[in-house]
Design an enzyme around this catalytic site. Structure first.
Site, PDB file in Angstrom:
ATOM      1  N   GLU A 148      77.992 -18.625  91.980  1.00 19.30           N
ATOM      2  CA  GLU A 148      78.095 -17.161  91.848  1.00 19.30           C
ATOM      3  C   GLU A 148      76.924 -16.450  92.540  1.00 19.30           C
ATOM      4  O   GLU A 148      77.074 -15.345  93.049  1.00 19.30           O
ATOM      5  CB  GLU A 148      78.194 -16.757  90.372  1.00 19.30           C
ATOM      6  CG  GLU A 148      77.022 -17.229  89.531  1.00 19.30           C
ATOM      7  CD  GLU A 148      77.211 -16.964  88.025  1.00 19.30           C
ATOM      8  OE1 GLU A 148      78.231 -16.414  87.622  1.00 19.30           O
ATOM      9  OE2 GLU A 148      76.300 -17.324  87.262  1.00 19.30           O
TER      10      GLU A 148
ATOM     11  N   GLU B 262      69.222 -19.983  84.914  1.00 19.70           N
ATOM     12  CA  GLU B 262      69.695 -19.709  86.270  1.00 19.70           C
ATOM     13  C   GLU B 262      68.535 -19.362  87.200  1.00 19.70           C
ATOM     14  O   GLU B 262      68.349 -18.204  87.603  1.00 19.70           O
ATOM     15  CB  GLU B 262      70.782 -18.637  86.210  1.00 19.70           C
ATOM     16  CG  GLU B 262      71.984 -19.150  85.409  1.00 19.70           C
ATOM     17  CD  GLU B 262      73.086 -18.139  85.175  1.00 19.70           C
ATOM     18  OE1 GLU B 262      72.997 -17.014  85.711  1.00 19.70           O
ATOM     19  OE2 GLU B 262      74.039 -18.473  84.434  1.00 19.70           O
TER      20      GLU B 262
ATOM     21  N   HIS C  14      86.790 -17.140  77.528  1.00 21.44           N
ATOM     22  CA  HIS C  14      86.212 -16.373  76.424  1.00 21.44           C
ATOM     23  C   HIS C  14      84.801 -15.955  76.799  1.00 21.44           C
ATOM     24  O   HIS C  14      83.855 -16.721  76.607  1.00 21.44           O
ATOM     25  CB  HIS C  14      86.139 -17.227  75.145  1.00 21.44           C
ATOM     26  CG  HIS C  14      87.473 -17.606  74.592  1.00 21.44           C
ATOM     27  ND1 HIS C  14      87.618 -18.608  73.652  1.00 21.44           N
ATOM     28  CD2 HIS C  14      88.724 -17.120  74.826  1.00 21.44           C
ATOM     29  CE1 HIS C  14      88.905 -18.725  73.331  1.00 21.44           C
ATOM     30  NE2 HIS C  14      89.592 -17.831  74.037  1.00 21.44           N
ATOM     31  N   GLU C  15      84.650 -14.785  77.364  1.00 22.23           N
ATOM     32  CA  GLU C  15      83.301 -14.251  77.606  1.00 22.23           C
ATOM     33  C   GLU C  15      82.882 -13.513  76.339  1.00 22.23           C
ATOM     34  O   GLU C  15      83.595 -12.633  75.865  1.00 22.23           O
ATOM     35  CB  GLU C  15      83.312 -13.304  78.812  1.00 22.23           C
ATOM     36  CG  GLU C  15      82.024 -12.525  79.041  1.00 22.23           C
ATOM     37  CD  GLU C  15      80.791 -13.425  79.222  1.00 22.23           C
ATOM     38  OE1 GLU C  15      80.774 -14.208  80.180  1.00 22.23           O
ATOM     39  OE2 GLU C  15      79.863 -13.348  78.384  1.00 22.23           O
TER      40      GLU C  15
HETATM   41  C1  NOJ Z   1      78.965 -15.687  84.155  1.00 17.49           C
HETATM   42  C2  NOJ Z   1      79.698 -16.925  84.495  1.00 17.49           C
HETATM   43  O1  NOJ Z   1      78.818 -17.918  84.983  1.00 17.49           O
HETATM   44  C3  NOJ Z   1      80.744 -16.571  85.519  1.00 17.49           C
HETATM   45  O2  NOJ Z   1      81.396 -17.736  85.989  1.00 17.49           O
HETATM   46  C4  NOJ Z   1      81.717 -15.597  84.915  1.00 17.49           C
HETATM   47  O3  NOJ Z   1      82.630 -15.208  85.902  1.00 17.49           O
HETATM   48  C5  NOJ Z   1      80.994 -14.360  84.382  1.00 17.49           C
HETATM   49  N1  NOJ Z   1      79.913 -14.728  83.554  1.00 17.49           N
HETATM   50  C6  NOJ Z   1      81.924 -13.477  83.560  1.00 17.49           C
HETATM   51  O4  NOJ Z   1      82.292 -14.131  82.372  1.00 17.49           O
HETATM   52 CA    CA Z   2      76.335 -17.884  84.925  1.00 16.50          CA
END
Ligand code: NOJ
Ligand code: CA
Length: 677
Positions: free
Chosen positions: A484, A177, A379-380
């Site tokens: 983001e 990123e 799924h984080e």
């Molecule tokens: C980073 C991801 O790129 C984003 O889209 C997500 O909302 C956050 N992590 C939380 O999982």
């Molecule tokens: Ca990200």
């Protein structure tokens, strides 16, 4: 410091001059423009070089390996055998930027064997296409090399012409990123791929890899005199451990006369193996909405509590919004236990098999189904990857039972901090997102998901190397600085960033950029460096078969004109053409919707306002179209109120017309062509 041009040429001439080197094999592209030569020098070292239009593009570049469990594998080699063949086939994509892809190349297989010691051997296979070269090592089974513990792959790319490079740093904490550096080739540090080059005589080159499976991702380190060296992502006990026989990923060099052709290349996909999943019509390319942006804005939270976004009532609101406007998916992040407190630091607390108390997952799935909408799973992992793997089967079973057929995954942690635990109660060791162990993890998730007819959209992924051809349920990845950063990034994405993505990151494959922020505003009023029309162009220019309609419903209500394009734009394509563009400056892309007569066009611009005159010769012969044009209004640019200057208009056009589009600084345009006859 810029390397003086004259010295550079002299150094190259020196490298190229090796009295004892002998050219042992060669291959040319089908059109004869690109030529690869292989030679072996007096020390028995193997090198390849590449010419295009008869001029050196890649000078003598070494091949070989350093092993942890054996002698280096790069000297005292001789050519043992060679074979050439030609290949030409057209294959069908189940979904994609184009329906049919031609795979046309000449292949050279060169087998090398050591002249002393254990007579170890490897093959190098080159495929030479009209738009570039791919090569890989194939290491056969052999008594003296049963297990290869690779400390480094010694592959080089000795760029033989002065060039400008667009690149992001590798092995840095923030993974993929980053904003792109634009530097002379001589000033590239340690870079990720795809890395894009424009030589001073206008040739466009992208170095990357294809079919990264059970291997460490390749980075590039600039040595000197324009030589880029492979630098594999770390792993333990070696960067790569494989039993013979095995093949490395393909090392790829796309070579085109223009930036536009670079962005149209199918070379990466062609070097991947054909679809292994068979019939995949269960995956539906589609748009989705979700509670995502409100959390990135800080208005709602992933954690439970008064601001929790993933509640039953809030999700019903999004389901209604999706149903009303024809969007298939509703993404709900924060639906499961584990987000409370410092989730970054506690991935081991995530539970993927049940929902939080305020989220009626069964009821919501039924409600969604009744409105022809599907929840999109999330799924984080917070990088507690072994913990995630321990629940993976059950988690995907739950999704399958609930009609969740797209899952977004996430791997948020600093690079090199992925947590791996091979045995319960065993030690936790660290891995890199782009290392061999993680290459296997990401693919394992995709394969488990495929068994349940679920598609995967990985965030914080391993880089995209075209595996969607083999596993068409790996539909998208993030893997770059996405939208983001316009919520909370410092700085937000500058106007050239998305154009750099088109000519660098996107050469790997689809990106879940999460476009369509029509409010043009991040956290605390931070201005997004884009005009309104530009947000629409993203849907055409940045390809993904799953596209988020990322802003809040109330913001779309305030911009109904722009919203109409987002509702209309297709997500799956019969054809795609980059009509015009320069890296970091501007791009215009046209795509024909799959199984429909409609075309869409997107154009994005960096800092210098410009007018593009785009011939519409891609439209069908003998037809009239209503061109619904969404463009920057007079006085628009990417600052303040000028961001919202916007015009929606329509006119009738045919393929004999050219469309003149004025693009503001930070601006763009989006057009829908509807056949009238
Ligand atoms: C980073 C991801 O790129 C984003 O889209 C997500 O909302 C956050 N992590 C939380 O999982
Ligand atoms: Ca990200």
């Amino acid at each position: 410091m810029r390397f003086p041009r004259l010295l550079f040429a002299a150094a190259l001439a020196l490298c190229a001059f090796d009295a004892q080197a002998e050219t042992v094999a060669q291959a040319t592209s089908p059109d004869g423009v690109i030529k690869v030569e292989l030679d072996v020098n007096g020390e028995g070292r193997v090198a390849y070089r590449v010419f295009d239009h008869g001029k050196p593009l890649i000078g003598d570049s070494r091949l070989g390996f350093i092993f942890r469990n054996g002698r280096e594998f790069l000297r005292n080699l001789k050519l043992d055998a060679q074979a050439t063949s030609a290949f030409d086939e057209t294959w069908e994509q189940p979904w994609g930027e184009r329906h049919y892809v031609r795979n046309h190349y000449n292949e050279l297989r060169a087998s090398f064997v050591e002249t002393d010691h254990d007579h170890r051997r490897f093959d190098v296979v080159f495929r030479v296409f009209d738009d570039g070269v791919g090569f890989r090592y194939e290491i056969p089974e052999q008594p003296a090399l049963q297990e290869a513990q690779i400390m480094e792959e010694l592959t080089e790319f000795a760029i033989a012409r002065p060039a400008t490079a667009w690149w992001i740093p590798a092995l840095e904490w923030n993974r993929e990123e980053y904003l792109y550096h634009k530097t002379p080739l001589q000033e590239v540090g340690v870079a990720q791929t795809p890395l894009t080059l424009r030589t001073d005589d206008g040739t466009h080159v992208s170095i990357h890899e294809a079919a990264l499976v059970d291997y460490a991702g390749m980075n590039l380190m600039h040595g000197e005199n324009g030589v880029l060296r492979a630098l594999l992502t770390p792993g333990s006990p070696a960067k790569v451990v494989r039993q013979t026989p095995f093949d490395t990923p393909w090392r790829t060099i796309e070579i085109t006369d223009s930036a536009a052709q670079l962005a149209e290349s199918n070379l990466i996909l062609n070097l991947n193996a054909p679809n292994q999943l068979g019939e995949v019509s269960w995956f539906k390319p589609s748009k989705f909405v979700g509670v995502w942006w409100s959390m990135h804005l800080g208005q709602q939270t992933w954690a439970t509590g008064p601001q929790h976004a993933a509640t039953t009532a809030n999700t019903r609101r999004y389901i209604d919004f999706a149903a009303k406007n024809g969007f298939r998916g509703v993404l709900v992040e924060g639906w499961n236990p584990g987000w409370d407190g410092d989730w970054f630091a506690n991935g081991w607390g995530f539970d993927y098999t049940r929902a939080t108390k305020d989220f009626d997952i069964d009821g919501l799935s039924k409600y969604a189904a009744s409105r022809n909408v599907h929840l999109v799973g999330h799924h984080e992992t917070g990088c507690a990857v072994s913990h995630y793997e321990s629940q993976l089967g059950k988690a995907l079973d739950l999704d399958a039972r609930l009609g969740i057929d797209v899952v977004k995954t996430g791997y948020v942690c600093d690079a090199g901090q992925v947590e791996r635990q091979d045995e319960a109660d065993g030690p936790v060791v660290r891995e890199w997102h782009e290392g061999q162990w993680m290459s296997n993890h990401y693919l394992h998730v995709v394969q488990e998901a495929a068994q349940r007819h679920i598609a995967i959209d990985s965030h914080e992924p391993i880089k995209d190397t075209g595996l969607r051809r083999t596993y068409p349920n790996w539909v998208a990845r993030e893997g770059a600085r996405g939208m983001e950063y316009n919520a909370w990034g410092n700085p937000p994405n500058p106007p050239e960033h998305e154009i750099n993505l088109v000519f660098a990151r996107m050469l790997g494959g689809p990106m879940d950029y999460t476009p369509g922020i029509v409010s043009l505003t991040g956290r605390n009023g931070q201005e997004i460096q884009s005009t309104l029309a530009r947000q629409l162009a993203l849907y055409v220019c940045i390809y993904s078969p799953v596209q988020m309609v990322a802003d809040l419903p109330e913001h779309y209500a305030q911009h109904q004109d722009a919203f109409q394009f987002i509702k209309d734009v297709a997500v799956d394509w019969d054809e795609s053409h980059v009509l015009a563009g320069e890296v970091g400056e501007y791009v215009a892309t046209a795509r024909k919707a799959r199984d429909s007569g409609e075309w869409f066009l997107g154009a994005m611009n960096a800092y210098d306002p410009r007018t593009l005159s785009l011939p519409l010769s891609f439209l069908a012969q003998g037809k009239h179209y209503r061109a619904e044009i969404y463009r920057d209004g007079a006085g628009a640019d990417w600052h303040g109120a000028a961001r919202f200057r916007f015009v929606r208009e329509a006119k009738t056009v045919t393929r004999d017309d050219a469309l003149s589009l004025w693009l503001a600084a930070g601006g763009g345009a989006a057009v829908r062509f509807v056949p009238l006859d």
